[in-house]
Design a protein around this motif. Structure first.
Motif, short mmCIF file in Angstrom:
data_model
loop_
_atom_site.label_atom_id
_atom_site.label_comp_id
_atom_site.label_asym_id
_atom_site.label_seq_id
_atom_site.Cartn_x
_atom_site.Cartn_y
_atom_site.Cartn_z
N GLN A 236 -17.62 39.37 -25.68
CA GLN A 236 -16.83 38.20 -25.31
C GLN A 236 -17.31 36.96 -26.05
OE1 GLN A 236 -16.89 37.17 -21.17
NE2 GLN A 236 -15.70 35.36 -21.49
N GLY A 237 -18.58 36.84 -26.34
CA GLY A 237 -19.11 35.67 -27.03
C GLY A 237 -18.51 35.47 -28.40
N GLU A 238 -18.40 36.55 -29.17
CA GLU A 238 -17.82 36.45 -30.51
C GLU A 238 -16.35 36.08 -30.44
OE1 GLU A 238 -18.59 39.70 -33.15
OE2 GLU A 238 -20.63 39.92 -32.39
N THR A 239 -15.62 36.63 -29.49
CA THR A 239 -14.20 36.32 -29.34
C THR A 239 -14.02 34.86 -28.95
OG1 THR A 239 -13.75 38.58 -28.65
CG2 THR A 239 -12.08 36.94 -28.11
N TYR A 240 -14.85 34.38 -28.05
CA TYR A 240 -14.79 32.98 -27.60
C TYR A 240 -15.02 32.04 -28.78
CZ TYR A 240 -16.27 28.72 -25.13
OH TYR A 240 -16.42 27.43 -24.68
N ILE A 241 -16.04 32.29 -29.57
CA ILE A 241 -16.34 31.45 -30.74
C ILE A 241 -15.22 31.55 -31.76
CG2 ILE A 241 -17.92 31.15 -32.69
CD1 ILE A 241 -20.19 31.95 -30.72
N HIS A 242 -14.71 32.74 -31.98
CA HIS A 242 -13.60 32.94 -32.92
C HIS A 242 -12.38 32.12 -32.47
CE1 HIS A 242 -11.03 34.99 -35.81
NE2 HIS A 242 -10.17 35.20 -34.83
N ASN A 243 -12.08 32.13 -31.20
CA ASN A 243 -10.94 31.36 -30.68
C ASN A 243 -11.15 29.86 -30.84
OD1 ASN A 243 -9.46 33.62 -30.00
ND2 ASN A 243 -10.16 33.66 -27.88
N ILE A 244 -12.36 29.39 -30.67
CA ILE A 244 -12.65 27.96 -30.88
C ILE A 244 -12.46 27.63 -32.36
CG2 ILE A 244 -14.48 26.21 -30.88
CD1 ILE A 244 -15.57 27.59 -28.33
N GLU A 245 -13.01 28.46 -33.22
CA GLU A 245 -12.90 28.22 -34.67
C GLU A 245 -11.44 28.20 -35.14
OE1 GLU A 245 -17.04 30.19 -36.31
OE2 GLU A 245 -15.25 31.43 -36.21
N ASN A 246 -10.59 28.98 -34.50
CA ASN A 246 -9.19 29.07 -34.91
C ASN A 246 -8.27 28.21 -34.04
OD1 ASN A 246 -9.17 31.08 -37.14
ND2 ASN A 246 -10.26 32.26 -35.59
N HIS A 247 -8.86 27.27 -33.33
CA HIS A 247 -8.11 26.30 -32.52
C HIS A 247 -7.24 26.97 -31.45
CE1 HIS A 247 -9.45 23.27 -35.35
NE2 HIS A 247 -9.04 24.05 -36.33
N LYS A 248 -7.66 28.12 -30.98
CA LYS A 248 -6.95 28.80 -29.90
C LYS A 248 -7.58 28.50 -28.55
CE LYS A 248 -5.42 32.58 -32.84
NZ LYS A 248 -5.53 34.02 -33.11
N ALA A 249 -8.77 27.92 -28.55
CA ALA A 249 -9.48 27.58 -27.32
C ALA A 249 -10.36 26.37 -27.60
CB ALA A 249 -10.34 28.75 -26.84
N MET A 250 -10.69 25.67 -26.56
CA MET A 250 -11.59 24.52 -26.64
C MET A 250 -12.86 24.86 -25.86
SD MET A 250 -10.06 22.20 -28.41
CE MET A 250 -10.92 20.70 -28.01
N PRO A 251 -14.02 24.45 -26.38
CA PRO A 251 -15.24 24.72 -25.61
C PRO A 251 -15.28 23.84 -24.37
CG PRO A 251 -15.74 23.36 -27.51
CD PRO A 251 -14.29 23.74 -27.62
#
Length: 74
Positions: free
Chosen positions: A1-16
């Motif tokens: 889940q950590g890698e997916t979370y970071i990937h989503n932040i990097e691709n502007h799909k999620a905010m930290p």
């Protein structure tokens, strides 16, 4: 889940989360203010230099200040 979370932040799909932002800043050794400041391209290097400066005497700081002024002229 950590890698997916970071990937989503990097691709502007999620905010930290705010906590996540603080963890990111701590990991890269910058303050949250540094994170949002675009005028400082090297916050980590500057923070390291500031820590080193704190141990200098007033005379040493004056001397270093003159060196920095000379470097800016170049």
């Amino acid at each position: 889940q950590g890698e997916t979370y970071i990937h989503n932040i990097e691709n502007h799909k999620a905010m930290p989360s705010l906590h996540g932002l603080f963890c990111i800043c701590e990991y890269v050794n910058i303050s949250p203010a540094d994170f949002f400041t675009t005028s400082n391209p090297h916050p980590t290097k500057i923070n390291e230099i500031i820590k080193d400066l704190q141990g200098l005497t007033p005379r040493q700081l004056d001397n270093l200040g003159e060196i920095v002024k000379d470097l800016k002229k170049v």
